[in-house]
Write a protein that holds these residues in place. Structure first.
Motif, PDB file in Angstrom:
ATOM      1  N   VAL A 148       0.827  -1.213   0.000  1.00 41.71           N
ATOM      2  CA  VAL A 148       0.000   0.000   0.000  1.00 41.71           C
ATOM      3  C   VAL A 148       0.858   1.259   0.000  1.00 41.71           C
ATOM      4  N   ALA A 149       1.732   1.392   1.002  1.00 39.16           N
ATOM      5  CA  ALA A 149       2.488   2.634   1.177  1.00 39.16           C
ATOM      6  C   ALA A 149       3.558   2.822   0.099  1.00 39.16           C
ATOM      7  N   ILE A 150       4.456   1.858  -0.053  1.00 42.34           N
ATOM      8  CA  ILE A 150       5.580   2.018  -0.974  1.00 42.34           C
ATOM      9  C   ILE A 150       5.127   2.166  -2.432  1.00 42.34           C
ATOM     10  N   PRO A 151       4.231   1.321  -2.959  1.00 48.06           N
ATOM     11  CA  PRO A 151       3.824   1.489  -4.368  1.00 48.06           C
ATOM     12  C   PRO A 151       3.127   2.818  -4.662  1.00 48.06           C
ATOM     13  N   PHE A 175      -9.839   2.025   2.047  1.00 48.55           N
ATOM     14  CA  PHE A 175      -9.681   3.366   2.605  1.00 48.55           C
ATOM     15  C   PHE A 175      -8.195   3.699   2.748  1.00 48.55           C
ATOM     16  N   THR A 176      -7.408   2.749   3.250  1.00 44.16           N
ATOM     17  CA  THR A 176      -5.981   2.982   3.437  1.00 44.16           C
ATOM     18  C   THR A 176      -5.269   3.130   2.098  1.00 44.16           C
ATOM     19  N   MET A 177      -5.626   2.287   1.128  1.00 46.37           N
ATOM     20  CA  MET A 177      -4.984   2.334  -0.174  1.00 46.37           C
ATOM     21  C   MET A 177      -5.277   3.649  -0.898  1.00 46.37           C
ATOM     22  N   LEU A 178      -6.547   4.098  -0.864  1.00 39.48           N
ATOM     23  CA  LEU A 178      -6.894   5.360  -1.508  1.00 39.48           C
ATOM     24  C   LEU A 178      -6.246   6.544  -0.798  1.00 39.48           C
ATOM     25  N   SER A 179      -6.156   6.480   0.526  1.00 38.92           N
ATOM     26  CA  SER A 179      -5.469   7.537   1.269  1.00 38.92           C
ATOM     27  C   SER A 179      -4.006   7.614   0.845  1.00 38.92           C
ATOM     28  N   ALA A 180      -3.355   6.450   0.733  1.00 40.39           N
ATOM     29  CA  ALA A 180      -1.957   6.419   0.290  1.00 40.39           C
ATOM     30  C   ALA A 180      -1.828   6.929  -1.136  1.00 40.39           C
ATOM     31  N   LYS A 182       7.811   6.498   4.638  1.00 42.52           N
ATOM     32  CA  LYS A 182       7.994   6.376   6.088  1.00 42.52           C
ATOM     33  C   LYS A 182       7.310   7.501   6.850  1.00 42.52           C
ATOM     34  N   ARG A 183       7.223   8.680   6.250  1.00 40.17           N
ATOM     35  CA  ARG A 183       6.576   9.821   6.918  1.00 40.17           C
ATOM     36  C   ARG A 183       5.103   9.545   7.217  1.00 40.17           C
ATOM     37  N   PHE A 184       4.486   8.699   6.400  1.00 41.37           N
ATOM     38  CA  PHE A 184       3.038   8.501   6.478  1.00 41.37           C
ATOM     39  C   PHE A 184       2.642   7.114   6.956  1.00 41.37           C
ATOM     40  N   MET A 185       3.622   6.278   7.294  1.00 42.48           N
ATOM     41  CA  MET A 185       3.304   4.921   7.744  1.00 42.48           C
ATOM     42  C   MET A 185       2.490   4.927   9.036  1.00 42.48           C
TER      43      MET A 185
END
Length: 366
Positions: free
Chosen positions: A190-193, A343-348, A200-203
């Protein structure tokens, strides 16, 4: 799909009530009694579903056969020329919609909202059927607020304990064995792609919102009327958090593509500017509605299927609807995880769009 099911089954109750009312007016004495009972059951089911979806000022665990609510009280706190507070079980009339005097003024609880009224409990209804009476500022610890606090404390204890355990050993133990794969999944898939090397700022936020929604969704599957993520106020504030993080983390390239898109003719820039600005608002709006609608629809479908057993009262309904309820309930377990992930994926994704650097344009300029 869930919204279509929700509309379908909720419509069955409404049509059932309407048809029963028309049939009662046209039928004789014996059929009238049968239709009247069916009409009453349909209305009770509809009211039960509405009550299940609404927040509440007390916590009901179950209702016995005599209609007595078994649960525990919650503190009712509101501001109206001063702070007023009392436990919900100390004023039973108030909880049953009766006008109650509090420090010289009268208040009534109507559809879980507190209104100021007179000694007779008069409510002035508007054209939309909602009361026009003055509403004090409600600061009560409602059922949803209680669950939010409990989940927050639970997450602090759970993940705080995990952090301490990793100081002793990098091998996960206890709950970490189950949660670590989910944490790695959020980071790697989710975060890296979606965000890139600045992930890391948003994890912290992404992990918090993922597990927060997941735990609330799972609790929503319990038969206690816990429907926090089906409350649009809750999904609104979660979406606002994503919007604020996206807005204040955005770099100059992000705002440049919104206010003055590079490589686009000037007339088109003037046309696209309000559209791009509107897009910054529609993104969190989509987050809010998606989570709210899917979780609410799932609750309506499950409760409607259960209610239809009591409406039809025959062998076929007693076999078919419990089976369908089980299937939908198992699907809701999947949806609980899926909605937290979406929700998490769209936020990322939104955050990544705001912080990404458009290196190709800088190279082209050189």
């Amino acid at each position: 799909m869930f919204k279509k099911f929700a509309v379908l089954f909720y419509s069955i109750f409404v049509l059932n009530v309407v048809s029963a009312q028309h049939g009662e007016a046209a039928a004789g004495t014996a059929p009238t009694q049968e239709l009247s009972e069916k009409d009453k059951t349909s209305k009770e089911n509809k009211e039960f579903i509405d009550h299940h979806l609404l927040d509440a000022h007390d916590f009901t665990l179950m209702v016995d056969k005599d209609g007595h609510h078994i649960g525990f009280p919650l503190p009712i706190i509101f501001y109206d020329n001063g702070i007023h507070a009392f436990m919900s079980n100390s004023k039973e009339g108030f909880m049953h919609g009766e006008p109650t005097e509090v420090d010289g003024s009268f208040y009534v609880l109507h559809h879980e909202k507190i209104y100021k009224t007179d000694a007779a409990g008069t409510l002035t209804l508007g054209e939309d059927g909602h009361p026009l009476n003055e509403k004090p500022l409600d600061l009560s610890i409602t059922k949803s607020v209680l669950i939010l606090l409990l989940v927050s404390v639970f997450m602090l204890v759970l993940f705080g304990g995990m952090a301490k355990s990793y100081k002793k050993s990098v091998v996960p133990t206890g709950a970490a064995r189950f949660l670590e794969p989910l944490i790695i999944f959020v980071r790697d898939e989710v975060a890296i792609p979606n965000i890139g090397h600045k992930y890391k700022r948003f994890m912290g936020y992404l992990l918090t919102v993922f597990f927060f929604i997941l735990f609330l969704n799972v609790l929503g599957l319990m038969p206690f009327g816990i429907n926090v993520t089906g409350n649009i106020t809750m999904t609104f504030f979660l979406a606002i958090l994503t919007y604020l993080i996206t807005t204040f983390s955005a770099n100059k390239d992000y705002w440049k593509h919104i206010f003055w898109m590079p490589g686009v003719p000037v007339p088109m820039k003037l046309i696209m500017l309000p559209i791009e600005l509107l897009g910054t608002i529609t993104k969190p709006f989509a987050l809010m509605i998606r989570l709210f609608a899917n979780m609410t629809a799932g609750h309506i479908v499950v409760m409607s299927l259960i209610g239809l057993i009591y409406v039809f009262k025959n062998f076929a309904a007693g076999v078919a609807f419990p089976f369908l309820t089980l299937v939908i309930y198992l699907l809701e377990v999947l949806v609980a995880f899926l909605q937290a992930y979406i929700f998490t994926m769209l936020s990322a994704l939104f955050i990544g769009m705001a912080v990404q650097e458009h290196e190709h344009e800088h190279h082209a300029a050189h």
